[in-house]
Design a protein around this motif. Structure first.
Motif, short mmCIF file in Angstrom:
data_model
loop_
_atom_site.label_atom_id
_atom_site.label_comp_id
_atom_site.label_asym_id
_atom_site.label_seq_id
_atom_site.Cartn_x
_atom_site.Cartn_y
_atom_site.Cartn_z
N ARG A 136 -38.63 64.12 57.63
CA ARG A 136 -39.88 64.70 58.09
C ARG A 136 -40.25 66.01 57.44
O ARG A 136 -41.33 66.53 57.68
N ALA A 137 -39.40 66.58 56.64
CA ALA A 137 -39.69 67.83 55.93
C ALA A 137 -38.70 67.96 54.79
O ALA A 137 -37.67 67.29 54.78
N ALA A 138 -39.01 68.83 53.83
CA ALA A 138 -38.08 69.09 52.74
C ALA A 138 -38.00 70.58 52.48
O ALA A 138 -39.04 71.26 52.42
N VAL A 139 -36.80 71.09 52.35
CA VAL A 139 -36.56 72.46 51.92
C VAL A 139 -36.33 72.38 50.42
O VAL A 139 -35.46 71.63 49.97
N VAL A 140 -37.12 73.12 49.65
CA VAL A 140 -37.00 73.09 48.19
C VAL A 140 -36.30 74.36 47.73
O VAL A 140 -36.72 75.47 48.09
N LEU A 141 -35.23 74.18 46.96
CA LEU A 141 -34.45 75.30 46.45
C LEU A 141 -34.48 75.25 44.92
O LEU A 141 -33.94 74.31 44.32
N TRP A 142 -35.12 76.24 44.30
CA TRP A 142 -35.14 76.32 42.84
C TRP A 142 -33.81 76.88 42.37
O TRP A 142 -33.21 77.73 43.04
N CYS A 143 -33.34 76.39 41.22
CA CYS A 143 -32.04 76.81 40.72
C CYS A 143 -32.03 76.72 39.19
O CYS A 143 -32.98 76.23 38.58
N ASP A 144 -30.94 77.18 38.59
CA ASP A 144 -30.77 77.14 37.14
C ASP A 144 -29.93 75.95 36.68
O ASP A 144 -29.89 75.65 35.48
N HIS A 193 -32.68 66.65 57.45
CA HIS A 193 -33.82 67.20 56.71
C HIS A 193 -33.53 67.12 55.22
O HIS A 193 -32.41 67.41 54.79
N LEU A 194 -34.52 66.74 54.45
CA LEU A 194 -34.34 66.69 53.01
C LEU A 194 -34.23 68.08 52.42
O LEU A 194 -34.92 69.01 52.85
N VAL A 195 -33.35 68.22 51.45
CA VAL A 195 -33.25 69.44 50.66
C VAL A 195 -33.33 68.99 49.20
O VAL A 195 -32.61 68.08 48.79
N GLN A 196 -34.23 69.61 48.46
CA GLN A 196 -34.41 69.27 47.06
C GLN A 196 -34.00 70.46 46.20
O GLN A 196 -34.46 71.58 46.42
N ALA A 197 -33.13 70.21 45.24
CA ALA A 197 -32.78 71.23 44.23
C ALA A 197 -33.63 70.93 43.01
O ALA A 197 -33.73 69.79 42.58
N VAL A 198 -34.27 71.98 42.46
CA VAL A 198 -35.20 71.81 41.33
C VAL A 198 -34.87 72.82 40.25
O VAL A 198 -34.65 74.01 40.53
N GLN A 199 -34.90 72.34 39.02
CA GLN A 199 -34.62 73.19 37.85
C GLN A 199 -35.72 72.96 36.80
O GLN A 199 -36.09 71.81 36.54
#
Length: 131
Positions: free
Chosen positions: A74-82, A120-126
């Motif tokens: 129902r939601a996603a926490v997006v965490l930007w990373c290297d 809850h979804l957590v997305q790691a993005v680079q």
């Protein structure tokens, strides 16, 4: 006219203490807790100036008369990373369940998906260097 400020997202949890510990393991700092003693009904954590609220499902029902949606993605926490691969491992080491392994997206990003202990979804993005 009233101006809005300081937006935040609140995620509902059956176990606020467990949820707070998961996000603390990712580097979020606790900035608010109520009550101060005993099991919390609400904890706010913050990372990079962004605040995430963790609210008790029961308190949301009992104190506010709401019916929070507590199942499904129902939601996603997006965490930007290297480094998405390292982030994906770290998220799982902290207790997340893998959903989608690191993969390129849009030719300029690399992403991976997990679920936190409450689903809850957590997305790691680079950002990719060539993108």
């Amino acid at each position: 006219m009233t101006a809005f400020r300081t937006p935040q997202v609140v995620l509902f949890s059956p176990d606020v203490e467990r949820a707070a510990a998961f996000y603390a393991a990712l580097g979020f700092a606790e900035v608010f807790r109520t009550p101060a003693d005993g099991p919390p009904i609400h904890v706010d954590v913050e990372l990079g100036g962004y605040r995430l609220g963790l609210a008790s499902e029961r308190s949301t029902r009992d104190d506010h008369g709401l019916e929070p949606v507590v199942a499904g993605q129902r939601a996603a926490v997006v965490l930007w990373c290297d480094d998405v691969e390292a982030a994906y491992r770290r998220l799982q080491d902290a207790g997340a369940r893998p959903v989608y392994p690191p993969a390129p997206w849009l030719g300029r990003l690399r992403i991976a998906w997990v679920e936190d202990p409450d689903g809850h979804l957590v997305q790691a993005v680079q950002h990719l260097a060539d993108g």
